[in-house]
Design an enzyme around this catalytic site. Sequence first.
Site, PDB file in Angstrom:
ATOM      1  CD  GLU A  33      -2.883   1.016   2.444  1.00  0.00           C
ATOM      2  OE1 GLU A  33      -2.754   0.222   3.064  1.00  0.00           O
ATOM      3  OE2 GLU A  33      -3.716   2.132   2.368  1.00  0.00           O
ATOM      4  NE  ARG A 259       3.751  -7.827  10.672  1.00  0.00           N
ATOM      5  CZ  ARG A 259       3.301  -6.801   9.560  1.00  0.00           C
ATOM      6  NH1 ARG A 259       2.174  -7.393   8.740  1.00  0.00           N
ATOM      7  NH2 ARG A 259       3.693  -5.914   9.140  1.00  0.00           N
ATOM      8  CE  LYS A 269       3.159   0.129   4.856  1.00  0.00           C
ATOM      9  NZ  LYS A 269       2.392  -0.039   3.552  1.00  0.00           N
TER      10      LYS A 269
HETATM   11  P1  ATP Z   1      -0.049  -1.581   6.938  1.00  0.00           P
HETATM   12  O1  ATP Z   1      -0.060  -1.459   8.502  1.00  0.00           O
HETATM   13  O2  ATP Z   1       0.001  -0.267   6.332  1.00  0.00           O
HETATM   14  O3  ATP Z   1      -1.055  -2.363   6.322  1.00  0.00           O
HETATM   15  P2  ATP Z   1       1.627  -3.582   5.797  1.00  0.00           P
HETATM   16  O4  ATP Z   1       3.081  -3.659   6.610  1.00  0.00           O
HETATM   17  O5  ATP Z   1       0.906  -4.509   5.924  1.00  0.00           O
HETATM   18  O6  ATP Z   1       1.431  -2.163   6.521  1.00  0.00           O
HETATM   19  P3  ATP Z   1       1.589  -3.354   2.901  1.00  0.00           P
HETATM   20  O7  ATP Z   1       2.058  -2.100   2.280  1.00  0.00           O
HETATM   21  O8  ATP Z   1       0.192  -3.781   2.958  1.00  0.00           O
HETATM   22  O9  ATP Z   1       2.102  -2.958   4.584  1.00  0.00           O
HETATM   23  O10 ATP Z   1       2.492  -4.577   2.666  1.00  0.00           O
HETATM   24  C1  ATP Z   1       2.903  -5.077   1.492  1.00  0.00           C
HETATM   25  C2  ATP Z   1       3.133  -6.679   1.784  1.00  0.00           C
HETATM   26  O11 ATP Z   1       4.246  -6.874   2.549  1.00  0.00           O
HETATM   27  C3  ATP Z   1       2.109  -7.399   2.353  1.00  0.00           C
HETATM   28  O12 ATP Z   1       1.938  -8.424   1.762  1.00  0.00           O
HETATM   29  C4  ATP Z   1       2.566  -7.580   3.609  1.00  0.00           C
HETATM   30  O13 ATP Z   1       1.904  -8.772   4.352  1.00  0.00           O
HETATM   31  C5  ATP Z   1       4.155  -7.794   3.618  1.00  0.00           C
HETATM   32  N1  ATP Z   1       4.648  -7.364   4.821  1.00  0.00           N
HETATM   33  C6  ATP Z   1       4.370  -6.075   5.445  1.00  0.00           C
HETATM   34  N2  ATP Z   1       5.257  -6.184   6.753  1.00  0.00           N
HETATM   35  C7  ATP Z   1       5.833  -7.281   6.852  1.00  0.00           C
HETATM   36  C8  ATP Z   1       6.659  -8.092   7.513  1.00  0.00           C
HETATM   37  N3  ATP Z   1       7.209  -7.485   8.960  1.00  0.00           N
HETATM   38  N4  ATP Z   1       7.300  -9.061   7.329  1.00  0.00           N
HETATM   39  C9  ATP Z   1       7.029  -9.842   6.086  1.00  0.00           C
HETATM   40  N5  ATP Z   1       6.035  -9.218   5.272  1.00  0.00           N
HETATM   41  C10 ATP Z   1       5.613  -8.064   5.594  1.00  0.00           C
HETATM   42 MG    MG Z   2      -1.093  -4.175   4.716  1.00  0.00          MG
END
Ligand code: ATP
Ligand code: MG
Length: 558
Positions: A33, A259, A269
């Site tokens: 996102e 994660r 974020k």
């Molecule tokens: P938000 O809190 O804004 O939803 P998010 O960390 O989920 O943040 P996205 O931009 O939706 O951010 O994430 C893009 C991809 O990265 C998603 O598939 C998410 O699952 C993955 N992702 C985000 N954080 C992690 C993490 N700490 N470890 C592994 N994958 C991650």
């Molecule tokens: Mg997300």
Amino acid sequence: METPNASNFLETIIAEDLAAGRVQTVVTRFPPEPNGYLHIGHAKSISVNFGLAETFGGRCNLRFDDTNPEKESQEYIDSIQEDVRWLGYNWDGEVRFASSYFQQLYDWAVYLVEQGHAYVCDLNAEQAREYRGTLTEPGRNSPFRDRSVQENLDLLARMKAGEFAEGAKVLRAKIDMASPNMNLRDPILYRIRKVPHHQTGDSWVIYPTYDFAHGQEDAIEGITHSVCTLEFEDHRPLYDWFIEHLPVTARPRQYEFGRLNPSYTITSKRKLKQLVDDGVVAGWDDPRMPTIAGMRRRGFTPAAIRRFCKMIGTTRSDGVVDVAMLEFAIREDLNENAPRAMCVLDPLKVVLTDYPQDKVEELLAARHPSRTELGERIVPFTRELYIDADDFREEANKKYKRLVLGKRVRLRNAYVIEAVDVVKDAAGKVLEVHARTIPDTLGTDPADGIKPKGVIQWVSASLGKRATVRLYDRLFNHESPDKGDRDFMAHINPDSLRVVEQAWVEPALVRALPEQGFQFEREGYFVADRYDHSEQAPVFNRTIGLRDSWAEQGGAGE
Ligand code: ATP
Ligand code: MG
């Protein structure tokens, strides 16, 4: 094709799908996102998604999941693309946007209404929460659940036309208000949001929810394996429900992995944005940030980050990974690849009283101890030198293997010298050390048999250059700074940045290219700052020390 890796359960699943003929070509996607910069957790997700496509000869898309226009921006869209490329990955075709599917998603919403699977609901947020029930109690049907198809179609069209205020109505799927899975209790498909969108402008005043958008986007793009993190496990039945109830032409499947949460780090974020907004750091790419842009500026290499992501494996548990593993990966890469150079962080002048005033010897030094192909550099040797203040003592015990008054030390890549005298100020502080050079000791021991115990780095005082050196350390001094309701702002390491304005470096270093990394001998790994470094005003950032000093100190645990 690379060999599948046993510590990645997704590779096993995909190999089986291919073997059974369920899938012909593997298609994955990385779906950020655009509401912040990418961080180390995203690097893991990128490495998993692009890595699976690479391993199985498939494709990986980069798709912006841009369904929340208020929090998104072009700055984030640009930075995300730059970061993915910098990590060394290429997405298939053009970059994609969820927003370019808005019309298709809307048409599918209309389809669900026509099939009697969706309805417009007028409950306000508070009422909806009440009707939703709890984990232990079933929810109740909305009083608007039985609206006719005709009425729902009309209301949905008017929602889209902007006739209703934000929050006045939502479109919901008609699934099961008593489901033990809260995500199936008539989830919201569309919300009214009267905000312009960075891609679609004023075209839309209703926006799809993540749940309604994600699986359908996957289907449109022909994604075979939709890989996400574990918090979406409970959303999978809903993901499948949409795919089953819509006339989509592909059948993506969702798989979840744990994660990445490195210790001493936060990967939310929202919280990273707070560090930026509150000025705790200088920006999203501050070298202390766990963002990809920050790590890049800190001197991390794409290879080290990719290596770390592989090293930790891909599993279905959400555990904390020791950040020392990431530091190990970068240290190993730089030890192998970074040219050596000399820098004095806390200069103390040494005058070689027996060395002629204007003499300059252009000594040659290897750029790397084992990589002979990297060649040699010239290090000028002169009568006046700087050594680190910490490398001299008037008196010391045997454990101290540096320069001591009356004793010898080897200057790295140069002569053995012996300290003979000191000049002090009124307060007794040593201002200058007078020393003599031991003849014929370039690369060999002194002829008189009195060997020095240690080797120290030095820089010519007359020909070396002043540099600014930023000594970065971990941003947090707590192992899990935001675990539970812990206030991460209360655990900022006050020593995460120390700026040394008067460091002294080998003359050639001022011509280092931005982002060029070095090992400053005995000090650690450093990089010429991507933005601030110039020949006139050299600036180096410390990437990481030579050893894990946190482990030596015992760290700050739970
Ligand atoms: P938000 O809190 O804004 O939803 P998010 O960390 O989920 O943040 P996205 O931009 O939706 O951010 O994430 C893009 C991809 O990265 C998603 O598939 C998410 O699952 C993955 N992702 C985000 N954080 C992690 C993490 N700490 N470890 C592994 N994958 C991650
Ligand atoms: Mg997300």
